[in-house]
Design a protein around this motif. Structure first.
Motif, PDB file in Angstrom:
ATOM      1  N   ILE A  95      -6.399  -1.425  -5.369  1.00 24.52           N
ATOM      2  CA  ILE A  95      -5.953  -2.134  -4.166  1.00 24.52           C
ATOM      3  C   ILE A  95      -4.695  -1.703  -3.541  1.00 24.52           C
ATOM      4  O   ILE A  95      -4.415  -1.909  -2.339  1.00 24.52           O
ATOM      5  CB  ILE A  95      -5.778  -3.875  -4.686  1.00 24.52           C
ATOM      6  N   GLU A  96      -3.657  -1.157  -4.414  1.00 23.29           N
ATOM      7  CA  GLU A  96      -2.360  -0.715  -3.809  1.00 23.29           C
ATOM      8  C   GLU A  96      -2.246   0.838  -3.350  1.00 23.29           C
ATOM      9  O   GLU A  96      -1.248   1.281  -3.031  1.00 23.29           O
ATOM     10  CB  GLU A  96      -1.372  -0.894  -5.140  1.00 23.29           C
ATOM     11  N   GLY A  97      -3.525   1.400  -3.155  1.00 24.74           N
ATOM     12  CA  GLY A  97      -3.796   2.794  -2.784  1.00 24.74           C
ATOM     13  C   GLY A  97      -3.392   3.806  -3.802  1.00 24.74           C
ATOM     14  O   GLY A  97      -3.330   5.022  -3.452  1.00 24.74           O
ATOM     15  N   TYR A  98      -3.812   3.567  -4.813  1.00 26.47           N
ATOM     16  CA  TYR A  98      -3.509   4.473  -6.111  1.00 26.47           C
ATOM     17  C   TYR A  98      -4.689   5.145  -6.135  1.00 26.47           C
ATOM     18  O   TYR A  98      -5.715   4.545  -6.294  1.00 26.47           O
ATOM     19  CB  TYR A  98      -2.655   4.128  -7.394  1.00 26.47           C
TER      20      TYR A  98
ATOM     21  N   THR B 236      -6.722  -2.904  -9.949  1.00 26.35           N
ATOM     22  CA  THR B 236      -5.507  -3.506  -9.532  1.00 26.35           C
ATOM     23  C   THR B 236      -4.779  -2.348  -8.957  1.00 26.35           C
ATOM     24  O   THR B 236      -4.058  -2.627  -7.965  1.00 26.35           O
ATOM     25  CB  THR B 236      -4.669  -3.941 -10.935  1.00 26.35           C
ATOM     26  N   LEU B 237      -4.668  -1.169  -9.280  1.00 30.51           N
ATOM     27  CA  LEU B 237      -4.174  -0.041  -8.678  1.00 30.51           C
ATOM     28  C   LEU B 237      -5.049   0.565  -7.408  1.00 30.51           C
ATOM     29  O   LEU B 237      -4.125   0.987  -6.638  1.00 30.51           O
ATOM     30  CB  LEU B 237      -3.862   0.978  -9.741  1.00 30.51           C
TER      31      LEU B 237
ATOM     32  N   ARG C 291       0.466  -8.792 -13.720  1.00 28.81           N
ATOM     33  CA  ARG C 291       0.289  -7.757 -12.500  1.00 28.81           C
ATOM     34  C   ARG C 291       1.379  -7.369 -12.127  1.00 28.81           C
ATOM     35  O   ARG C 291       1.452  -6.246 -11.564  1.00 28.81           O
ATOM     36  CB  ARG C 291      -0.691  -8.768 -11.446  1.00 28.81           C
ATOM     37  N   GLU C 292       2.576  -8.025 -11.662  1.00 31.34           N
ATOM     38  CA  GLU C 292       3.781  -7.511 -10.828  1.00 31.34           C
ATOM     39  C   GLU C 292       4.280  -6.525 -11.740  1.00 31.34           C
ATOM     40  O   GLU C 292       4.889  -5.850 -11.174  1.00 31.34           O
ATOM     41  CB  GLU C 292       4.594  -8.889 -10.475  1.00 31.34           C
TER      42      GLU C 292
ATOM     43  N   LYS D 129       5.094   1.843  -9.901  1.00 30.79           N
ATOM     44  CA  LYS D 129       5.843   2.383  -8.809  1.00 30.79           C
ATOM     45  C   LYS D 129       6.937   3.297  -9.219  1.00 30.79           C
ATOM     46  O   LYS D 129       7.333   4.173  -8.637  1.00 30.79           O
ATOM     47  CB  LYS D 129       6.412   1.109  -7.909  1.00 30.79           C
TER      48      LYS D 129
ATOM     49  N   LEU E 138       2.445  -3.415 -11.586  1.00 31.22           N
ATOM     50  CA  LEU E 138       2.700  -2.670 -10.483  1.00 31.22           C
ATOM     51  C   LEU E 138       4.162  -2.073 -10.265  1.00 31.22           C
ATOM     52  O   LEU E 138       4.424  -0.534  -9.905  1.00 31.22           O
ATOM     53  CB  LEU E 138       2.445  -3.570  -9.100  1.00 31.22           C
TER      54      LEU E 138
ATOM     55  N   MET F  94       0.956  -1.362   0.082  1.00 27.53           N
ATOM     56  CA  MET F  94      -0.181  -0.107   0.055  1.00 27.53           C
ATOM     57  C   MET F  94       0.990   1.285   0.045  1.00 27.53           C
ATOM     58  O   MET F  94       1.898   1.165   0.746  1.00 27.53           O
ATOM     59  CB  MET F  94      -0.863   0.124   1.269  1.00 27.53           C
ATOM     60  N   ASN F  95       0.400   2.306  -0.832  1.00 25.43           N
ATOM     61  CA  ASN F  95       0.998   3.561  -0.865  1.00 25.43           C
ATOM     62  C   ASN F  95       0.841   4.448   0.373  1.00 25.43           C
ATOM     63  O   ASN F  95      -0.463   4.772   0.375  1.00 25.43           O
ATOM     64  CB  ASN F  95       1.158   4.376  -2.130  1.00 25.43           C
TER      65      ASN F  95
END
Length: 420
Positions: free
Chosen positions: A28-31, A25-26, A112-113, A120, A116, A1-2
Motif C-alpha cells: 500500500i505504501e509503494g514498496y 501493508t508495505l 502498523r505505524e 522507512k 512503516l 507513498m514512496n
C-alpha cells in the motif's frame, strides 16, 4: 507513498499469514515486497538481486532468524536487516543490534505505524550506505588514476634526467625553461576550457598588482605569481562536462562530482610539482580554496595555517569566479572579511581596486544574447578558421546584423566569450 522506487524488500517467514500481512501493508505504501517461506529460497534471492531491507522471523526451522540475518549480511552487507520476534527475552537481540548484526527488531504483535517507520528508516539507511559505497569506489578509482598519472609523470621526469649526464643539469634545464612550462600549462588549460583560461589570465593580472605591496616577501611574491598561473591546472584531470557545469551551473553538480571539483587543488598540487621544484607553489595551490574561518577545502585549514600567498590568491579567485559585477564582488569580499578571507588580504585587495583599474572579467553567452556595446573576449571564426571578428572588438548594430546573417548561412560553432 514512496515515489523514488527503492530496491525491493525481502520477507522471510514460515507463517503465510505473517508474510501476507507484511506484504499487503508495505505494498500500500509503494514498496516492492518479495515474500519467501524458507531460508534456502531467501538465499537464492539474495544471490540473484539486491535488496534494500531484509526481514526475518526469529523462530524459523533449520536456522534462527539471527543466524539467517548473519549469513545475509555476508551476501548483502548494505541491506538493512530487521528481526521479527515474539520472544520477550531481548538480551541476545539487543546485543545483535549493538554489534551491527541487525538494524532493528519488531516484537509481535507490532503496530502498523511502528512497522512503516522502521521500514522507512531502514530503506534510508540502505540508500545512504549504497551512496557512500559508490562515492568510496569512485574516490578509489580516481586515486588509482591519479597514482597512475603520477607514476607516468615521474617516469617522464626520470627519463629526462637519464638523458642528461647529471640530475642537477636536468634541473637546471628545467629551471631555464620554467616560463615556457608555465605558459604551456596555461595553453593546455585554455584549450581544455576557454573560460577558465580567460579567468586565469585575469587572476594573474590581479596577483601581479597584489605582489607590488609589502605584504609578501620576495619568495612569497614569486610563489603567488606562479600559483596564479597554475591554480586551476588540476581541473584538466576532471571530465570536461563536469568542469563546464561547475563554472556555469554549480548547483547542478551531483555530490560525487562536487567532491571531484573540491579535490582539484590536490590534483593541482601534484601537477605543479612537475613544473616548479619549489614545494611552496604546490602548497599554495592546494590551499587557495581554504577559508579564514576553517570552513574551506580540501584540508579545512584556518587563519595563520593558510600560506600567505594562498590568502591573496583566494581573494583574487573569488573576485573573478564569483560571477558578480565589479562593485558587488568588492562588497562581498568586504562582507566575507574575517570569514572567508584574512582581513589584511581583503584590505589589500580593496586598496588595489581603488588605486588601479582591474582587468575585465569574462563570461560565455549565446549568439542571440549579444547586444551593442559588448566587447568580445576572444575572436569569432568560421568553421574553416576564417576570422570574422577579432578579440576586443566592440559590437554595434551593423556588426550584430551581419554576424547573425552569417550564422544563418554558415553556423558559428565556437563559444562566444565577452567581457563584463
Amino acid at each position: 507513498m514512496n515515489s523514488h522506487h527503492p530496491l525491493p524488500i525481502l520477507v522471510l517467514d514460515d507463517d503465510e499469514i505473517i508474510r501476507v500481512a507484511i506484504q499487503e501493508t508495505l505494498k500500500i505504501e509503494g514498496y516492492n515486497v518479495i515474500p519467501v517461506d524458507t531460508a534456502e529460497k531467501a538465499f537464492e534471492n539474495l544471490k540473484s538481486q539486491p535488496f534494500s531491507v531484509i526481514i526475518s522471523d526469529q523462530q524459523m526451522p533449520v536456522m534462527t532468524g539471527l543466524e539467517f540475518l548473519a549469513k545475509a549480511k555476508e551476501i548483502q552487507p548494505n541491506a538493512a536487516r530487521i528481526l521479527i520476534t515474539g520472544v520477550l527475552t531481548l538480551k541476545t537481540i539487543i546485543d545483535a543490534v549493538n554489534k551491527g548484526e541487525i538494524f532493528r527488531f519488531l516484537a509481535k504483535p507490532w503496530v502498523r505505524e511502528e512497522l512503516l517507520a522502521t521500514i522507512k528508516n531502514a530503506v534510508q539507511r540502505n540508500e545512504l550506505l549504497t551512496q557512500n559505497q559508490r562515492l568510496q569506489e569512485e574516490t578509489s578509482r580516481l586515486n588509482e588514476e591519479l597514482a597512475r598519472a603520477n607514476a607516468e609523470l615521474k617516469k617522464q621526469v626520470v627519463d629526462l634526467a637519464d638523458n642528461n649526464k647529471e640530475l642537477d643539469e636536468a634541473h637546471e634545464v628545467l629551471h631555464k625553461n620554467f616560463q615556457q612550462s608555465v605558459e604551456l600549462c596555461f595553453r593546455i588549460l585554455s584549450t581544455f576550457h576557454p573560460i577558465l583560461g580567460k579567468q586565469t589570465k585575469t587572476i594573474v593580472d590581479i596577483c601581479k598588482l597584489l605582489s607590488d605591496s609589502d605584504y609578501l616577501d620576495d619568495d612569497e611574491k614569486r610563489v603567488l605569481q606562479i600559483s596564479s598561473w597554475l591554480h586551476n591546472i588540476g581541473l584538466i584531470g576532471i571530465r570536461r562536462d563536469v568542469v563546464n557545469r561547475s563554472v556555469q551551473h554549480p548547483s547542478s553538480l551531483e555530490p560525487h562530482e562536487l567532491a571531484l571539483i573540491k579535490n582539484h587543488p590536490i590534483y593541482g598540487q601534484t601537477f605543479a610539482g612537475f613544473v616548479d621544484k619549489f614545494e611552496s607553489v604546490g602548497i599554495t595551490i592546494r590551499a587557495h580554496h581554504e577559508r579564514w574561518d576553517g570552513s574551506g577545502y580540501p584540508d579545512g585549514l584556518a587563519a595563520e595555517n593558510i600560506p600567505k600567498p594562498a590568502r591573496l590568491l583566494a581573494v583574487a579567485v573569488f573576485y573573478v569566479e564569483s560571477g558578480l559585477s565589479r562593485q558587488d564582488a568588492v562588497d562581498e569580499i568586504l562582507r566575507l572579511s574575517d570569514k572567508a578571507f584574512e582581513p589584511e588580504a581583503a584590505r589589500l585587495f580593496l586598496k588595489v581596486t581603488h588605486l588601479v583599474k582591474l582587468p575585465p572579467k569574462v563570461k560565455e553567452i549565446l549568439l542571440s544574447e549579444l547586444t551593442p556595446g559588448m566587447v568580445l573576449a576572444q575572436g569569432i571564426h568560421t568553421p574553416n578558421g576564417v576570422l570574422l571578428l577579432p578579440e576586443n572588438h566592440m559590437l554595434d548594430l551593423v556588426t550584430l546584423r551581419k554576424l547573425r546573417e552569417h550564422n544563418l548561412v554558415e553556423p558559428i560553432p565556437e563559444r562566444i566569450l565577452t567581457y563584463y
